[in-house]
Design a protein around this motif. Structure first.
Motif, PDB file in Angstrom:
ATOM      1  N   THR A   1       0.826  -1.204   0.000  1.00  0.00           N
ATOM      2  CA  THR A   1       0.000   0.000   0.000  1.00  0.00           C
ATOM      3  C   THR A   1       0.863   1.258   0.000  1.00  0.00           C
ATOM      4  O   THR A   1       0.628   2.190  -0.774  1.00  0.00           O
ATOM      5  CB  THR A   1      -0.917   0.018   1.240  1.00  0.00           C
ATOM      6  OG1 THR A   1      -1.620  -1.221   1.291  1.00  0.00           O
ATOM      7  CG2 THR A   1      -1.899   1.147   1.185  1.00  0.00           C
ATOM      8  N   ALA A   2       1.875   1.259   0.872  1.00  0.00           N
ATOM      9  CA  ALA A   2       2.725   2.455   0.994  1.00  0.00           C
ATOM     10  C   ALA A   2       3.448   2.744  -0.322  1.00  0.00           C
ATOM     11  O   ALA A   2       3.473   3.885  -0.783  1.00  0.00           O
ATOM     12  CB  ALA A   2       3.732   2.261   2.122  1.00  0.00           C
ATOM     13  N   TYR A   3       3.991   1.730  -0.936  1.00  0.00           N
ATOM     14  CA  TYR A   3       4.714   1.942  -2.195  1.00  0.00           C
ATOM     15  C   TYR A   3       3.755   2.397  -3.288  1.00  0.00           C
ATOM     16  O   TYR A   3       4.096   3.215  -4.137  1.00  0.00           O
ATOM     17  CB  TYR A   3       5.440   0.666  -2.626  1.00  0.00           C
ATOM     18  CG  TYR A   3       6.563   0.267  -1.695  1.00  0.00           C
ATOM     19  CD1 TYR A   3       7.412   1.216  -1.139  1.00  0.00           C
ATOM     20  CD2 TYR A   3       6.783  -1.071  -1.378  1.00  0.00           C
ATOM     21  CE1 TYR A   3       8.429   0.849  -0.288  1.00  0.00           C
ATOM     22  CE2 TYR A   3       7.804  -1.449  -0.528  1.00  0.00           C
ATOM     23  CZ  TYR A   3       8.626  -0.488   0.016  1.00  0.00           C
ATOM     24  OH  TYR A   3       9.632  -0.845   0.855  1.00  0.00           O
ATOM     25  N   PHE A   4       2.542   1.825  -3.261  1.00  0.00           N
ATOM     26  CA  PHE A   4       1.551   2.191  -4.263  1.00  0.00           C
ATOM     27  C   PHE A   4       1.188   3.661  -4.117  1.00  0.00           C
ATOM     28  O   PHE A   4       1.137   4.404  -5.087  1.00  0.00           O
ATOM     29  CB  PHE A   4       0.309   1.308  -4.092  1.00  0.00           C
ATOM     30  CG  PHE A   4      -0.747   1.538  -5.122  1.00  0.00           C
ATOM     31  CD1 PHE A   4      -0.616   1.022  -6.397  1.00  0.00           C
ATOM     32  CD2 PHE A   4      -1.886   2.280  -4.802  1.00  0.00           C
ATOM     33  CE1 PHE A   4      -1.590   1.235  -7.353  1.00  0.00           C
ATOM     34  CE2 PHE A   4      -2.864   2.500  -5.757  1.00  0.00           C
ATOM     35  CZ  PHE A   4      -2.721   1.976  -7.035  1.00  0.00           C
ATOM     36  N   GLN A   5       0.954   4.094  -2.864  1.00  0.00           N
ATOM     37  CA  GLN A   5       0.500   5.461  -2.651  1.00  0.00           C
ATOM     38  C   GLN A   5       1.604   6.494  -2.852  1.00  0.00           C
ATOM     39  O   GLN A   5       1.328   7.632  -3.191  1.00  0.00           O
ATOM     40  CB  GLN A   5      -0.115   5.592  -1.259  1.00  0.00           C
ATOM     41  CG  GLN A   5      -1.534   5.038  -1.262  1.00  0.00           C
ATOM     42  CD  GLN A   5      -2.091   4.871   0.117  1.00  0.00           C
ATOM     43  OE1 GLN A   5      -1.401   5.057   1.108  1.00  0.00           O
ATOM     44  NE2 GLN A   5      -3.362   4.508   0.189  1.00  0.00           N
ATOM     45  N   THR A   6       2.859   6.099  -2.636  1.00  0.00           N
ATOM     46  CA  THR A   6       3.939   7.064  -2.850  1.00  0.00           C
ATOM     47  C   THR A   6       4.443   7.013  -4.291  1.00  0.00           C
ATOM     48  O   THR A   6       5.381   7.715  -4.640  1.00  0.00           O
ATOM     49  CB  THR A   6       5.128   6.778  -1.913  1.00  0.00           C
ATOM     50  OG1 THR A   6       5.435   5.387  -2.005  1.00  0.00           O
ATOM     51  CG2 THR A   6       4.801   7.132  -0.488  1.00  0.00           C
ATOM     52  N   GLY A   7       3.819   6.178  -5.100  1.00  0.00           N
ATOM     53  CA  GLY A   7       4.197   6.114  -6.509  1.00  0.00           C
ATOM     54  C   GLY A   7       5.507   5.398  -6.765  1.00  0.00           C
ATOM     55  O   GLY A   7       6.090   5.535  -7.837  1.00  0.00           O
ATOM     56  N   LEU A   8       5.970   4.632  -5.803  1.00  0.00           N
ATOM     57  CA  LEU A   8       7.233   3.920  -6.002  1.00  0.00           C
ATOM     58  C   LEU A   8       7.039   2.601  -6.753  1.00  0.00           C
ATOM     59  O   LEU A   8       7.997   2.042  -7.288  1.00  0.00           O
ATOM     60  CB  LEU A   8       7.900   3.634  -4.653  1.00  0.00           C
ATOM     61  CG  LEU A   8       8.477   4.842  -3.916  1.00  0.00           C
ATOM     62  CD1 LEU A   8       9.027   4.423  -2.565  1.00  0.00           C
ATOM     63  CD2 LEU A   8       9.588   5.488  -4.749  1.00  0.00           C
ATOM     64  N   SER A   9       5.797   2.100  -6.797  1.00  0.00           N
ATOM     65  CA  SER A   9       5.538   0.869  -7.537  1.00  0.00           C
ATOM     66  C   SER A   9       5.951   1.063  -8.993  1.00  0.00           C
ATOM     67  O   SER A   9       5.823   2.153  -9.533  1.00  0.00           O
ATOM     68  CB  SER A   9       4.055   0.502  -7.502  1.00  0.00           C
ATOM     69  OG  SER A   9       3.575   0.608  -6.204  1.00  0.00           O
ATOM     70  N   GLY A  10       6.448   0.024  -9.593  1.00  0.00           N
ATOM     71  CA  GLY A  10       6.874   0.146 -10.977  1.00  0.00           C
ATOM     72  C   GLY A  10       8.329   0.560 -11.098  1.00  0.00           C
ATOM     73  O   GLY A  10       8.851   0.693 -12.194  1.00  0.00           O
ATOM     74  N   THR A  11       8.993   0.790  -9.951  1.00  0.00           N
ATOM     75  CA  THR A  11      10.437   1.027  -9.973  1.00  0.00           C
ATOM     76  C   THR A  11      11.088  -0.066  -9.131  1.00  0.00           C
ATOM     77  O   THR A  11      10.406  -0.917  -8.558  1.00  0.00           O
ATOM     78  CB  THR A  11      10.803   2.385  -9.348  1.00  0.00           C
ATOM     79  OG1 THR A  11      10.518   2.331  -7.955  1.00  0.00           O
ATOM     80  CG2 THR A  11      10.026   3.506  -9.995  1.00  0.00           C
ATOM     81  N   LEU A  12      12.402  -0.041  -9.045  1.00  0.00           N
ATOM     82  CA  LEU A  12      13.087  -1.030  -8.215  1.00  0.00           C
ATOM     83  C   LEU A  12      13.218  -0.573  -6.758  1.00  0.00           C
ATOM     84  O   LEU A  12      13.690  -1.303  -5.910  1.00  0.00           O
ATOM     85  CB  LEU A  12      14.469  -1.343  -8.793  1.00  0.00           C
ATOM     86  CG  LEU A  12      14.460  -2.171 -10.084  1.00  0.00           C
ATOM     87  CD1 LEU A  12      15.847  -2.264 -10.683  1.00  0.00           C
ATOM     88  CD2 LEU A  12      13.918  -3.568  -9.824  1.00  0.00           C
ATOM     89  N   TRP A  13      12.763   0.666  -6.477  1.00  0.00           N
ATOM     90  CA  TRP A  13      12.904   1.191  -5.115  1.00  0.00           C
ATOM     91  C   TRP A  13      12.227   0.338  -4.041  1.00  0.00           C
ATOM     92  O   TRP A  13      12.806   0.149  -2.965  1.00  0.00           O
ATOM     93  CB  TRP A  13      12.424   2.649  -5.041  1.00  0.00           C
ATOM     94  CG  TRP A  13      13.470   3.576  -5.543  1.00  0.00           C
ATOM     95  CD1 TRP A  13      13.482   4.225  -6.739  1.00  0.00           C
ATOM     96  CD2 TRP A  13      14.704   3.898  -4.881  1.00  0.00           C
ATOM     97  NE1 TRP A  13      14.641   4.937  -6.864  1.00  0.00           N
ATOM     98  CE2 TRP A  13      15.407   4.764  -5.747  1.00  0.00           C
ATOM     99  CE3 TRP A  13      15.276   3.550  -3.667  1.00  0.00           C
ATOM    100  CZ2 TRP A  13      16.655   5.278  -5.426  1.00  0.00           C
ATOM    101  CZ3 TRP A  13      16.520   4.058  -3.333  1.00  0.00           C
ATOM    102  CH2 TRP A  13      17.196   4.918  -4.208  1.00  0.00           C
ATOM    103  N   PRO A  14      11.013  -0.175  -4.308  1.00  0.00           N
ATOM    104  CA  PRO A  14      10.411  -1.032  -3.271  1.00  0.00           C
ATOM    105  C   PRO A  14      11.323  -2.188  -2.882  1.00  0.00           C
ATOM    106  O   PRO A  14      11.428  -2.514  -1.697  1.00  0.00           O
ATOM    107  CB  PRO A  14       9.137  -1.535  -3.944  1.00  0.00           C
ATOM    108  CG  PRO A  14       8.783  -0.466  -4.898  1.00  0.00           C
ATOM    109  CD  PRO A  14      10.078   0.083  -5.410  1.00  0.00           C
ATOM    110  N   LEU A  15      11.997  -2.776  -3.857  1.00  0.00           N
ATOM    111  CA  LEU A  15      12.890  -3.894  -3.539  1.00  0.00           C
ATOM    112  C   LEU A  15      14.075  -3.411  -2.717  1.00  0.00           C
ATOM    113  O   LEU A  15      14.425  -4.004  -1.694  1.00  0.00           O
ATOM    114  CB  LEU A  15      13.398  -4.554  -4.820  1.00  0.00           C
ATOM    115  CG  LEU A  15      12.363  -5.294  -5.652  1.00  0.00           C
ATOM    116  CD1 LEU A  15      13.043  -6.046  -6.786  1.00  0.00           C
ATOM    117  CD2 LEU A  15      11.601  -6.268  -4.773  1.00  0.00           C
ATOM    118  N   ILE A  16      14.716  -2.325  -3.166  1.00  0.00           N
ATOM    119  CA  ILE A  16      15.896  -1.817  -2.459  1.00  0.00           C
ATOM    120  C   ILE A  16      15.553  -1.507  -1.005  1.00  0.00           C
ATOM    121  O   ILE A  16      16.242  -1.927  -0.077  1.00  0.00           O
ATOM    122  CB  ILE A  16      16.446  -0.558  -3.170  1.00  0.00           C
ATOM    123  CG1 ILE A  16      16.871  -0.902  -4.598  1.00  0.00           C
ATOM    124  CG2 ILE A  16      17.595   0.061  -2.392  1.00  0.00           C
ATOM    125  CD1 ILE A  16      17.288   0.276  -5.440  1.00  0.00           C
TER     126      ILE A  16
END
Lengths: 294, 300
Positions: B150-165
């Motif tokens: 949810t957090a990654y989705f709302q901050t727009g980080l989904s679709g990048t590699l940042w959630p993994l890092i």
């Protein structure tokens, strides 16, 4: 002088970033996840309050009972398998191979570092019947036994899974327990031998009690890891056939992402966490008692 | 010596206690059943890898129609290029590197600093803080997946590699902090007090004196974490919906469906690349890897 080592600003600078990241990635989400278990819905559609409905559903859901039972059965069997196999290997290293064991240790450790997904796919092909008869079934055929469709029933798929995970990790436990065995002082073994202990008796009465601490920590580590099993099952059977090999972790994943039910998924995750903590606590208590006895 | 004699008595050779340890070191491996066990062990550990490698060089016809034991009739090295390019394995490896290396660097930097603060620095509540970090090792990652999603989705980080890092860094911190704190226990505090008398601030002492001292530990912890993150499936599967973002493990898992269902050679080639890649690192640094992986476990 302790003023320097007690410098608050320095402590904040050194510890702050790690604590911040750890809190944001782990602590806050844990609490948040707990909150989710009282809701239904998901990120895209939004969440609505749901009271304790998820919890009563959890108690009545036969899939949860199956998954929980599977998880416990799997953890018990794999733990037993890998610790026993590892201990036998460690005994082999210390008492029979001695100096020449370095090479064998390195080789037996191989599978530990291999990616689980790759190992899962490899075992799938190794035990398959169609479209190609894999080496295991070929071997059975060579002895005049009919091919077995290992992944056709939950029972046989379960045993392949156990075999694979013991194969993957026995080298790890062997090295861990090896370290414990090497620590046993020579004088103790020597005097036990002078008292007439030999072979199995030596191992049972001297070696085993003395390596109990490291055996216990292997046990704790193994149970803690096997309760969280995910990769190897996803890669080998993906929970099938049916949901015959689905542990709690995978059921949680499917509920959340296949059925987009985050609330119930969080409730299952909570159950998993409670199980992990309870089992670890029990094993820890038991091992503490054993250690003080010996 | 004691172990040597123990071996000897276990075989029922009593009355020859006068033998030197050296003769036994030569004699012990000669025993037949030990040899048999070792041979069996080697076959069990290594044959699957050999079979996998040989199969990776077979054509589809060869794989489906000939005995599974046989050598390839023609050696199809092209399977590897096929897997790498058409199977996008190259892209997946690149994604994995782009997620794993920054996470490793961040985790080691933050973890070492925190380990220093928790072990060398003196303040109230540090053992409690260490305990809070340790608690993270017990908790199954499933517990944090959905809120993070949810957090990654709302901050727009989904679709990048940042959630993994970010997730790898956070979940790796408990073990890193714990191991670094343990390593710092062997470094005497007086050293840093002395350094500050000489005029270096404590932060500078941390960076220029303590970090080089734990260089070995950094390598060990780094290796352990590398294997954990590189081999991760759960977190990568959750946060990489996009095919272009897939890591090597997710890519390999999907390989069967996307591409390898009827292309057995490239599928096995893909598995081989994954397996022999990690194996190579292990063979170069095997003592370090073994020590690291097991020392992280003892307190698990």
């Amino acid at each position: 002088m302790h003023r320097v080592l007690g410098d608050r600003r320095a402590i904040a600078i050194l510890l702050g970033p790690a604590l911040l990241v750890y809190s944001l990635i782990m602590l806050v989400p844990m609490v948040w996840s707990f909150g989710y278990s009282f809701t239904k819905g998901n990120t895209i559609d939004g969440f609505t309050g749901n009271g304790v409905a998820n919890f009563s559903r959890l108690f009545d859901d036969p899939a949860v009972h199956d998954a929980l039972w599977f998880t416990l059965k799997y953890a018990a069997l794999v733990t037993a398998g890998q610790v026993v196999a590892g201990y036998l290997l460690a005994l082999l290293y210390v008492f029979f191979l001695k100096k020449s064991s370095a090479l064998i240790r390195t080789l037996a450790f191989f599978p530990v570092v291999l990616p689980t997904v790759a190992v899962g796919l490899l075992f799938q092909k190794f035990f398959q019947v169609a479209p190609q008869t894999g080496p295991v079934n070929s071997l059975l055929n060579a002895f005049g036994v009919d091919s077995i469709d290992f992944f056709g029933s939950a029972g046989s798929a379960f045993w392949v899974l156990i075999l694979m995970d013991v194969w993957r990790s026995m080298g790890f436990y062997a090295v861990l327990l090896f370290a414990g065995l090497v620590d046993i002082p020579d004088e103790v073994l020597e005097s036990a031998r002078l008292d007439g202990a030999s072979g199995l008796r030596l191992i049972r009465h001297i070696v085993l009690p003395l390596s109990l601490p490291v055996l216990m920590s292997s046990l704790v580590f193994s149970i803690n890891g096997t309760l969280k099993v995910f990769d190897s099952i996803v890669a080998l059977t993906n929970g099938g056939p049916g949901n015959g090999t689905t542990p709690l972790t995978l059921y949680m994943f499917q509920t959340s992402f296949t059925y987009s039910d985050y609330g119930y998924g969080s409730t299952i995750a909570l159950l998993l966490t409670v199980v992990c903590l309870l089992v670890s606590l029990v094993v820890y208590r038991v091992s503490r008692r054993d250690l003080t006895e010996s | 010596m004691a172990i040597d004699t123990a071996v000897k008595t276990s075989a029922g050779r009593r009355g020859r206690t006068g033998d030197t340890a050296r003769t036994h070191r030569v004699r012990a491996p000669r025993r037949l059943w030990v040899k048999a066990v070792v041979t069996l062990l080697l076959v069990v550990e290594i044959y699957p890898l050999i079979w996998m490698f040989l199969t990776s060089l077979k054509s589809n016809d060869d794989y489906l129609n000939n005995s599974t034991w046989a050598l390839p009739t023609t050696w199809e090295w092209g399977n590897y290029t096929e897997a790498w390019t058409t199977g996008h394995l190259g892209l997946y490896v690149q994604n994995s590197l782009l997620a794993v290396l920054p996470a490793l660097a961040l985790m080691l930097l933050l973890g070492t600093a925190a380990g220093f603060a928790l072990q060398i620095m003196v303040w109230k509540g540090r053992s409690l803080t260490l305990l809070v970090f340790l608690a993270g090792m017990m908790v199954p990652p499933q517990m944090i997946l959905l809120p993070l999603f949810t957090a990654y989705f709302q901050t727009g980080l989904s679709g990048t590699l940042w959630p993994l890092i970010l997730t790898y860094t956070g979940t790796g911190l408990p073990l890193t902090v714990f191991m670094m704190a343990t390593y710092y226990r062997t470094v005497p505090r007086e050293l840093f007090e002395a350094a500050t008398i000489d005029g270096a601030g404590i932060l500078r002492a941390f960076w220029t004196i303590s970090v080089p001292m734990v260089r070995n530990a950094l390598l060990t912890v780094g290796l352990v974490q590398f294997f954990f993150i590189w081999n991760d499936l759960l977190i990568a599967l959750t946060f990489t919906n996009d095919q272009d973002m897939r890591t090597i493990q997710v890519g390999l898992l999907n390989f069967t469906g996307d591409f390898g269902a009827t292309q057995y050679g490239p599928l096995f080639a893909a598995i081989c690349i994954n397996v022999f890649g990690t194996l190579l690192i292990y063979l170069f640094l095997n003592q370090k890897v073994m020590k690291g992986l097991t020392s992280g476990a003892v307190k698990g």
